[in-house]
Design a protein around this motif. Structure first.
Motif, PDB file in Angstrom:
ATOM      1  N   VAL A   1       0.391  -1.191   0.381  1.00  0.00           N
ATOM      2  CA  VAL A   1       0.129  -0.629   0.109  1.00  0.00           C
ATOM      3  C   VAL A   1       0.813   1.360  -0.357  1.00  0.00           C
ATOM      4  N   LEU A   2       1.987   1.056   0.840  1.00  0.00           N
ATOM      5  CA  LEU A   2       2.523   2.773   1.042  1.00  0.00           C
ATOM      6  C   LEU A   2       3.523   2.603   0.556  1.00  0.00           C
ATOM      7  N   GLU A   3       3.487   2.161  -0.951  1.00  0.00           N
ATOM      8  CA  GLU A   3       4.535   2.209  -2.304  1.00  0.00           C
ATOM      9  C   GLU A   3       3.440   3.205  -2.969  1.00  0.00           C
ATOM     10  N   ASN A   4       2.634   3.352  -2.515  1.00  0.00           N
ATOM     11  CA  ASN A   4       1.843   4.370  -3.722  1.00  0.00           C
ATOM     12  C   ASN A   4       1.904   5.864  -2.111  1.00  0.00           C
ATOM     13  N   VAL A   5       2.050   5.849  -1.291  1.00  0.00           N
ATOM     14  CA  VAL A   5       1.515   7.057  -0.247  1.00  0.00           C
ATOM     15  C   VAL A   5       2.761   7.737  -0.698  1.00  0.00           C
ATOM     16  N   PHE A   6       3.833   6.750  -0.343  1.00  0.00           N
ATOM     17  CA  PHE A   6       5.186   8.049   0.249  1.00  0.00           C
ATOM     18  C   PHE A   6       6.319   7.901  -0.790  1.00  0.00           C
ATOM     19  N   ASP A   7       7.313   8.522  -0.621  1.00  0.00           N
ATOM     20  CA  ASP A   7       8.553   8.527  -1.914  1.00  0.00           C
ATOM     21  C   ASP A   7       9.731   8.294  -0.502  1.00  0.00           C
ATOM     22  N   THR A   8      10.443   7.842  -1.436  1.00  0.00           N
ATOM     23  CA  THR A   8      11.980   8.123  -1.052  1.00  0.00           C
ATOM     24  C   THR A   8      12.577   9.321  -2.231  1.00  0.00           C
ATOM     25  N   LEU A   9      14.033   9.341  -1.272  1.00  0.00           N
ATOM     26  CA  LEU A   9      15.044  10.614  -2.711  1.00  0.00           C
ATOM     27  C   LEU A   9      15.499   9.944  -3.790  1.00  0.00           C
ATOM     28  N   VAL A  10      15.349   7.798  -3.484  1.00  0.00           N
ATOM     29  CA  VAL A  10      15.722   7.914  -5.194  1.00  0.00           C
ATOM     30  C   VAL A  10      15.033   6.876  -4.860  1.00  0.00           C
ATOM     31  N   GLU A  11      14.593   5.823  -5.765  1.00  0.00           N
ATOM     32  CA  GLU A  11      13.483   4.740  -6.273  1.00  0.00           C
ATOM     33  C   GLU A  11      14.092   3.876  -7.438  1.00  0.00           C
ATOM     34  N   PRO A  12      14.002   2.063  -7.182  1.00  0.00           N
ATOM     35  CA  PRO A  12      14.720   1.467  -8.229  1.00  0.00           C
ATOM     36  C   PRO A  12      13.351   1.844  -9.308  1.00  0.00           C
TER      37      PRO A  12
END
Lengths: 302, 319, 507
Positions: free
Chosen positions: C63-74
């Motif tokens: 679920v949270l993959e769609n709610v949050f961001d990180t500085l960089v992502e794969p």
């Protein structure tokens, strides 16, 4: 599952009306006889499982997985290629064992509690019956789940949980029968005469409680099998790889459309065994409950 | 013997229920304390840090003496505070109240289906006592009692969802939100519950109708020359109604406690499934709360049924 | 009598009304925007909570993959790409990383996003020693010289810093107010493409599109995640159209589903790997020959068939084929004679083996039964235990097992695959493996900046690890998901992350 109300206790008959011998009446009911035959078959097969099983119970052969029923595998194979007929035989064995031990536990513990409560009366009676009332306040499966939550799921936890859950009904039955007997003149005279308690129990109480106990045992065996199946199905009863009927159904859920035999055969065995125990219990009740018996005999003589 | 006046009976019944309730609280309280090993550690599992452990242990008050813990537990419970879930940290009472409507609506659906099935079946069976149709009904009802409800659920799913695609096999919509949707969702689980409950009730209804059918006034009505159908429906139904409703009430209580497996099979978000998830996750406060709630409801329904029955039938109130 | 009937009818009516009212406590945050339809997805279980930095449940991350961001992502090849940081520089000594943040990012409640939020998020993980704090172990300082710059200072060169910062949403950037109010556990506020609009415990979580998302407003109106643990139930719901996406797909159904034109099957080799580990603190498993014997005795293809129905890839090392870091290795094969000889050499003539599987991962139970059959001819009697996962973790950490089976999910950098599990001081070395040569290789590989040199170091380390049976690697499973043909713009990812930001529903 419902709890049956305890039967009216049988009173010693005073007159000499010709009555059919109990066992003849018992056997006259076609359904009861059929149930008895089914049960004998199931129990015998389960007990003889190690000798009559065609394959090893854990004989894994993944190349043969998910085969439909055939001459080589009467019930087909499961997802690890194990013969389902063998698994069902051993599973029935485990399930029957669990049912038997837990009902025996309930019978002995509950029965003794009920006799003590009924015979001693007074505070002991009230105390025991309040405890029984408390246990009745919990639905069967819920109480079993709570017990499993305390201890790890497994064979003995399952036996213990089911045993505890069915103890109250046996206590109520034996108490009711004991109470009736306790107030009769026979017993009061014996007590005045100083007859030892054990003797009174053996001569007056025991014959009185036997009938209802037999009926309840049969019914409880049916419910115990269903309870064990439910617990194992939830993954909280007998743990794999030990086969149990509920566990086999648990495993079958992933293969409902792929391998119908995995969900049908174990389910049918549970159903047929429980039904047989229930019908047998009915048969016993027809014979051992005087009101029912009178109606049946009356109809027969018409 | 004189019949005890209603109020006194109700009072006595409530008193004995209170005693039983105390016993229930003791048992529920004991659940956490009988666990071999450390329940806090078991519950923390992956998220085990010393701080989390200390915090949870302090919050659950497990280091205080037992009687004090029990008293505090009962006091909080009476105030509606059943603690906090180990797993999610949310108040247990809130979680339980969230899930209660789903179970209630399933239970009601089940009872309605059961009544629809068992009243006609029970009556027919009783009025044709001894004949073939009676035997068939009796065997069917025994069959209904003997069938494992989760197996029945699996079979219904396989038939109506997977094969025919007529009905959904899972999911929930509140009745208040979308009555038609609720009806579709509750169909299969309700049928599973209703068939088994109906089987149980058929036997009792049959006995109840049999008792009534042999009563004097029915024979009198017959001899007055009233058409048989009128005699059947008016007199028998009216007098059997109370026993039937009593049976339905008891069965409702049984369903409330027994829907666990059906809720799991159909992914129905009710109390039963909650209890099962809580047991699997060793979430003891939640287990305690769920068991307590169901036991209390069970007790309540039994008391109400007893009282209603006693109000109507003075013989029951014999001291 | 009539009064009784009325009373009972009233009671039933009341019950129905009560049952109808309220389907959950949750916050309902207004209406939906967008025009692309609402997606119904089924996942296998319920998140334990929605705080990305605290939860360790895969269901939460779905679920949270769609709610949050990180500085960089794969990206889809698991290469790290800009996300909240649009570019970065590294100092010559590799010890200072400067990240430049995007300037068009807002939190879902409308509040501003700045470098202060990044600093707050990372400091929270480090200071509160949250689950992923070890990923920040080489960081000595985090600072924000201005609103759109974050400077990270390291104690030693860390070539995998990017995957540490953004490999998955456990290092998500959170909002201080959301955390301090405690709402983050049930009503999280992130910067991602969707925001949480409703959460009904036990049944579903609903996300709605975030029109101000920096990557462009999603085409979907929203996503509802339903919790269905039963594969049969999930698939039935997919086929009937109640849901349009699910990952609760049992591997035995894959064959059937591949030929089913009414749905789309997504199958992707994953970077997960499953393994067996023997407890080297106990006799006789401390003897390398005994471990090798077991590696020769097990029937890998049977396990693969029974557990994955042909969807997994057998692998005797951890890193899957297709990755740059892959090393071929096939020393072991099913050879009972060799196994017996090794056992004889070690002087082990048979005994019992306590196998720790877990009921929460049925593949371990299935495999355990096959392994039991495989080891029986060697005189080893396998007793299978299958507690729930929490208890399993306890047992593992207390060294209460002879052999266990488990998997590591979501690995990206080779250091993720090997360091923590096989280094003498590794935090996840439950099997008590210790080899100074491997330690040295892993330590140098950690700071080696040249990719090829790094790959060679890991190849050497992995070979020794497998030769000595620290882990007996089994396979890399595939990620298997199924969805309705009307769902476009979605692809199955090797790291199991579920991203709906570019998805749309067409009729």
């Amino acid at each position: 599952m419902s709890e049956q109300q305890p039967l009216a206790p049988t009173l010693p008959l005073g007159d000499d009306r010709p009555r059919l011998a109990s066992w003849r009446l018992f056997l006259s009911n076609g359904l009861t006889v059929a149930s008895l035959c089914v049960l004998v078959t199931v129990v015998a097969s389960a007990l003889l499982a190690p000798w009559i099983a065609p394959y090893g119970v854990n004989a894994v052969d993944v190349a043969q997985q998910l085969q439909p029923p055939s001459a080589a595998h009467w019930f087909g194979t499961d997802d690890l290629g194990r013969d389902l007929f063998t698994r069902v035989l051993f599973a029935a064995r485990t399930s029957l064992l669990v049912a038997a031990i837990s009902v025996a536990f309930a019978l002995v513990v509950g029965g003794v509690l009920g006799i003590v409560a009924g015979y001693a009366g007074g505070i002991l009676d009230t105390l025991v019956m309040r405890i029984v009332d408390v246990m009745f306040a919990f639905p069967v499966l819920l109480l079993a789940l709570a017990i499993v939550a305390i201890f790890q799921p497994g064979l003995w936890t399952t036996i213990f949980a089911i045993g505890i859950v069915y103890t109250p009904i046996f206590a109520r039955i034996t108490r009711a029968s004991t109470l009736t007997v306790r107030t009769t003149p026979f017993v009061q005279v014996s007590q005045t005469m100083g007859t030892p308690v054990a003797s009174i129990l053996a001569r007056h109480v025991l014959p009185n409680i036997t009938g209802p106990l037999i009926v309840q045992t049969s019914l409880s065996l049916a419910f115990a099998i269903l309870s064990e199946a439910a617990l194992s199905f939830l993954g909280l009863g007998i743990q794999p790889p030990s086969p149990s009927l509920g566990g086999l159904l648990f495993n079958a859920q992933g293969f409902l459309t792929l391998a119908w035999w995995m969900s049908i055969f174990p389910g049918v065995v549970i159903f047929v065994t429980a039904l047989a125990f229930n019908l047998l219990g009915d048969g016993f009740r027809d014979v051992l409950d005087p009101r029912q018996r009178t109606i049946i005999e009356a109809r027969r003589t018409r | 013997m004189r019949a005890v006046p209603v109020l006194k009976f109700v009072g006595l019944r409530l008193l004995s229920s209170a005693v039983v309730l105390l016993g229930v609280l003791i048992v529920v309280f004991a659940i956490v304390h009988l666990v071999p090993g450390d329940p806090v550690r078991l519950a923390l599992g992956t998220r085990f840090t010393q701080e989390a452990y200390d915090a949870l242990r302090a919050a659950s008050g497990l280091d205080r003496p037992l009687p004090e813990q029990f008293a505090s537990y009962v006091w909080s419970a009476l105030g509606g505070d059943l603690g906090v879930s180990f797993r999610s940290g949310q108040p247990v009472t809130g979680i339980l109240l969230d899930r209660l409507p789903a179970t209630l609506s399933l239970a009601v659906a089940g009872i309605v289906i059961a009544l629809v099935l068992s009243i006609p079946a029970g009556m027919w069976s009783a009025l044709h006592e001894g004949r073939v149709s009676d035997v068939i009904v009796r065997i069917s009802s025994q069959a209904g009692v003997s069938v494992p409800d989760f197996w029945l659920g699996m079979l219904l799913i396989t038939l109506f969802s997977l094969t025919l695609g007529w009905l959904p096999s899972s999911g929930y919509v509140a009745f208040g939100t979308d009555p038609v949707g609720w009806l579709r969702q509750v169909a299969l689980p309700g049928l599973t519950v209703g068939l088994v409950a109906g089987a149980i009730m058929t036997r009792y209804i049959r006995s109840a109708v049999l008792d009534v059918a042999t009563m004097g006034f029915v024979r009198t009505a017959n001899s007055k020359g009233l058409p048989r159908r009128i005699v059947t429906f008016r007199h028998i139904m009216r007098n059997a109604l109370v026993p039937i409703l009593t049976i339905a009430g008891i069965q409702l209580a049984t369903i409330l406690g027994g829907v666990i497996v059906v809720e799991v099979v159909f992914a129905w978000p009710g109390l039963g499934r909650l209890t099962y998830d809580a047991v699997a996750a060793r979430d003891y406060p939640l287990i305690q709360g769920a068991v307590l709630l169901v036991a209390v409801m069970f007790l309540l329904v039994n008391v109400i049924v007893d009282v209603l029955y006693a109000v109507v039938d003075p013989r029951i109130r014999l001291a | 009598m009539n009064r009784v009937i009325t009373a009972c009818a009233a009671a039933i009516a009341t019950a129905l009304v009560l049952a109808g009212c309220s389907a959950g406590q949750s916050v309902d945050l207004g209406d939906t925007g967008g025009s692309g339809g609402a997606l119904n997805a089924a996942i296998g279980g319920e998140p334990d909570q929605l705080d990305p930095q605290k939860t360790s449940s895969y269901f939460s991350f779905e679920v949270l993959e769609n709610v949050f961001d990180t500085l960089v992502e794969p990206d889809e090849n698991l290469e790290m790409q800009p996300a909240l940081a649009e570019r970065w520089e590294t100092s010559d000594d590799q010890l200072t990383w400067t990240f430049h943040l995007r300037d068009d990012v807002v939190f879902q409640d409308g509040s501003e996003f700045s470098s202060a939020d990044v600093v707050y998020s990372y400091r929270r993980i480090i200071d509160e020693k949250l689950a992923n704090a070890w990923k920040f172990s080489t960081i000595s300082d985090i600072s924000a010289p201005d609103d759109s710059t974050v400077v990270i200072t390291l104690t030693q060169p860390t070539p995998n810093l990017l995957s540490n910062l953004g490999g998955f949403k456990g290092m998500a950037i959170v909002q201080k107010a959301n955390v301090e109010s405690g709402d983050i556990a049930t009503a999280p506020i992130g910067t991602g493409p969707f925001s949480v609009s409703e959460y009904t415990q036990g049944d579903h979580i609903t996300l709605k599109a975030n029109p101000d998302y920096w990557g462009g407003a999603p085409k979907l109106d929203g996503v509802t995640f339903r919790f269905i643990s039963e594969p049969a139930t999930a698939l039935a719901a997919l086929k009937s159209g109640e849901i349009q996406w699910t990952d609760v797909v049992p591997t035995q159904q894959v064959d059937q589903l591949e030929g089913d034109s009414s749905l789309t099957l997504g199958q992707e080799p994953s970077s997960d790997y499953w393994y067996l580990a023997l407890n080297e603190a106990r006799e006789p498993w401390s003897d390398v020959r005994v471990r090798q014997a077991i590696a020769y005795a097990i029937d890998r293809s049977a396990i693969l068939k029974a557990v994955s129905y042909g969807t997994a890839r057998e692998n005797q090392l951890a890193i899957p084929e297709g990755s740059f870091w892959y090393t071929p290795y096939d020393t072991y094969s099913t050879d009972l004679a060799k196994a017996e000889k090794l056992l004889a050499d070690a002087g082990f003539s048979g005994g019992t083996l306590d196998m720790l599987a877990t009921s929460d991962y049925p593949e371990t139970v299935t495999a355990a039964q096959i392994i039991a059959a495989n080891l029986e001819p060697l005189g080893i009697e396998v007793n299978i235990r299958q507690p729930d996962f929490s208890t399993w973790l306890d047992e593992q950490n207390n060294g209460n097992f002879d052999m266990l089976m488990m998997g590591w999910l979501g690995n990206i950098d080779p250091d993720d695959f090997y360091y923590a599990q096989h280094h003498t001081d590794g935090s996840s070395n439950a099997q008590h493996y210790s080899n100074p040569e491997v330690d040295a290789l892993l330590d140098s590989a950690r700071v080696e900046v040249d990719k090829d040199k790094r790959k060679d170091l890991y190849a050497q380390a992995a070979t020794i690890i497998a030769d000595e049976g620290s882990y007996i690697y089994l396979y890399n499973p595939a990620v298997i998901q199924a969805w309705s043909p009307s769902l476009t713009g979605y692809e199955t990812r090797a790291d199991r992350a579920i991203r709906f930001r570019d998805a749309a529903l067409n009729d």
